[in-house]
Design an enzyme around this catalytic site. Structure first.
Site, PDB file in Angstrom:
ATOM      1  N   ASP A   1       0.835  -1.204   0.000  1.00 47.25           N
ATOM      2  CA  ASP A   1       0.000   0.000   0.000  1.00 47.25           C
ATOM      3  C   ASP A   1       0.868   1.251   0.000  1.00 47.25           C
ATOM      4  O   ASP A   1       1.830   1.358   0.769  1.00 47.25           O
ATOM      5  CB  ASP A   1      -0.901   0.008   1.233  1.00 47.25           C
TER       6      ASP A   1
ATOM      7  N   SER B   1      -1.857   2.061  10.818  1.00 48.43           N
ATOM      8  CA  SER B   1      -1.387   2.346  12.169  1.00 48.43           C
ATOM      9  C   SER B   1      -1.908   1.365  13.217  1.00 48.43           C
ATOM     10  O   SER B   1      -2.381   1.775  14.278  1.00 48.43           O
ATOM     11  CB  SER B   1      -1.749   3.779  12.577  1.00 48.43           C
TER      12      SER B   1
ATOM     13  N   TYR C   1       2.707  10.424  -0.511  1.00 43.08           N
ATOM     14  CA  TYR C   1       3.792  10.036   0.389  1.00 43.08           C
ATOM     15  C   TYR C   1       5.131  10.503  -0.180  1.00 43.08           C
ATOM     16  O   TYR C   1       5.526  10.126  -1.289  1.00 43.08           O
ATOM     17  CB  TYR C   1       3.822   8.519   0.591  1.00 43.08           C
TER      18      TYR C   1
ATOM     19  N   ARG D   1      10.378   6.960  15.585  1.00 40.41           N
ATOM     20  CA  ARG D   1       9.551   7.846  14.769  1.00 40.41           C
ATOM     21  C   ARG D   1       9.230   9.138  15.503  1.00 40.41           C
ATOM     22  O   ARG D   1       9.252  10.225  14.924  1.00 40.41           O
ATOM     23  CB  ARG D   1       8.255   7.137  14.364  1.00 40.41           C
TER      24      ARG D   1
ATOM     25  N   ASN E   1       6.638  -8.247  12.813  1.00 40.36           N
ATOM     26  CA  ASN E   1       5.208  -7.996  12.666  1.00 40.36           C
ATOM     27  C   ASN E   1       4.470  -9.096  11.912  1.00 40.36           C
ATOM     28  O   ASN E   1       3.301  -9.369  12.202  1.00 40.36           O
ATOM     29  CB  ASN E   1       4.979  -6.642  11.989  1.00 40.36           C
TER      30      ASN E   1
ATOM     31  N   ALA F   1      -0.349   2.010  16.377  1.00 37.13           N
ATOM     32  CA  ALA F   1      -0.472   3.420  16.769  1.00 37.13           C
ATOM     33  C   ALA F   1       0.854   4.167  16.601  1.00 37.13           C
ATOM     34  O   ALA F   1       1.319   4.874  17.495  1.00 37.13           O
ATOM     35  CB  ALA F   1      -0.987   3.544  18.203  1.00 37.13           C
TER      36      ALA F   1
END
Length: 336
Positions: free
Chosen positions: A49, A206, A54, A228, A295, A209
């Site tokens: 995605d 997210s 961006y 980040r 992840n 989050a």
């Protein structure tokens, strides 16, 4: 890697998708970005995605280059249109027929592909008649430049209106891309029930989050170097949360739950969003290949009802759930 249908279509996508917001073309150098894409592919992610906005189009270019040589039929490439790009002229944003037509052509060049699997309205355009927008999307689909269409951060009412027009035009509106996580659940009250009724599903962004749910931000402690939140540009979007010691303290209460399940906190957060059967995919980002590897391990994890209840109890009042937040955070006029 597990795969799920996107809405009521026949298209399957990987339940963990790779996204490059705030990374490719800005926060992460090209070589590191390509390494992350390689890691995603190696671990079974087939869905990627991105969006034209961006890094002001650079993210699409980096992704397109990173996917060179991959079998196109084995990938699902998703991109979006709405926010200003290029020199940000008076027609360089929104969902007008002109901007959609010009944007899809430019995105395909940057992504080095003849079509995208899903073309998404990145926000709702209050200045363009919805009929014009949906007709323009129909033209994109009929030209073969996109297979399906989706939206991002639309309200339940906007989704219902868009779905009705798409149906009249004979095209498929099959997805919504909202923010969704343990602490941001605003879609549950209205958007998810509407999408379930109409045959749309969620591709959520997210899920951790923006790093808050990894537990790396400690209450009362300096921001971790290289995180980040410490990044001058990327950190702006979570400045309020990383300074909320009460929230950060509550998040630390998730650590024992994750440890009991032999999961990292990030894996627990990604697995949590995938328990919602209206979610087709959780989008992860990464600045290092190891983050991808971590992840993707959330794919296929089942959280028992008592675990979900414990998570609710730990987070308590720190969960945003008001459906009105979607509309409140939406642009009221076309950005420039």
């Amino acid at each position: 890697m597990k795969h799920r249908y996107l809405g009521n279509s026949g298209l399957k996508i990987s339940e963990i998708a790779y996204g490059n917001w705030l990374t490719h073309g800005s926060q992460v150098e090209a070589d590191a970005a390509k390494a992350c894409v390689r890691a995603a592919l190696d671990h079974g992610i087939s869905t990627f995605d991105t969006a034209d906005v961006y890094a002001n189009t650079a993210a699409e270019s980096v992704l397109g280059e990173a996917l060179v040589g991959e079998r196109r039929e084995s990938l699902e490439i998703l991109t979006k249109v709405y926010w200003p790009t290029g020199p940000k002229g008076h027609n360089d944003s929104g969902l007008s027929a002109k901007h959609i037509r010009e944007s899809i052509d430019a995105s395909l060049v940057r992504l080095r592909t003849e079509y995208v699997d899903l073309y998404q309205a990145h926000r709702f355009d209050t200045e363009t008649p919805l009929e014009e927008t949906m007709q323009a999307f129909a033209d994109v689909v009929r030209s073969g430049k996109a297979l399906y269409i989706g939206v991002s951060e639309w309200t339940a009412e906007q989704i219902r209106e868009g779905h009705a027009l798409a149906k009249e035009l004979g095209i498929r509106l099959i997805s919504n891309q909202p923010q969704y996580s343990m602490i941001h659940r605003v879609i549950e009250g209205e958007v998810v029930p509407t999408c379930q009724e109409l045959g749309l599903s969620q591709v959520v962004w997210s899920p951790i989050a923006q790093g808050i749910l990894t537990g790396k931000y400690q209450p009362g402690q300096p921001l971790p170097e290289g995180s980040r939140a410490a990044h001058e540009e990327a950190g702006q979007s979570i400045a309020g949360r990383v300074n909320d010691d009460a929230l950060l303290t509550a998040v630390q209460g998730l650590r024992p739950i994750a440890e009991e399940l032999d999961l990292t906190m990030a894996q627990l957060a990604v697995a949590w969003v995938l328990q919602n059967d209206n979610v087709s995919a959780a989008i992860i980002g990464a600045s290092r290949p190891e983050q991808v590897e971590e992840n993707v391990a959330a794919s296929g994890v089942v959280l028992e009802p008592e675990v979900m209840t414990r998570i609710d109890d730990v987070l308590g009042d720190h969960v945003a759930s008001d459906p009105a937040i979607t509309a409140k955070q939406a642009p009221q006029e076309r950005p420039s």
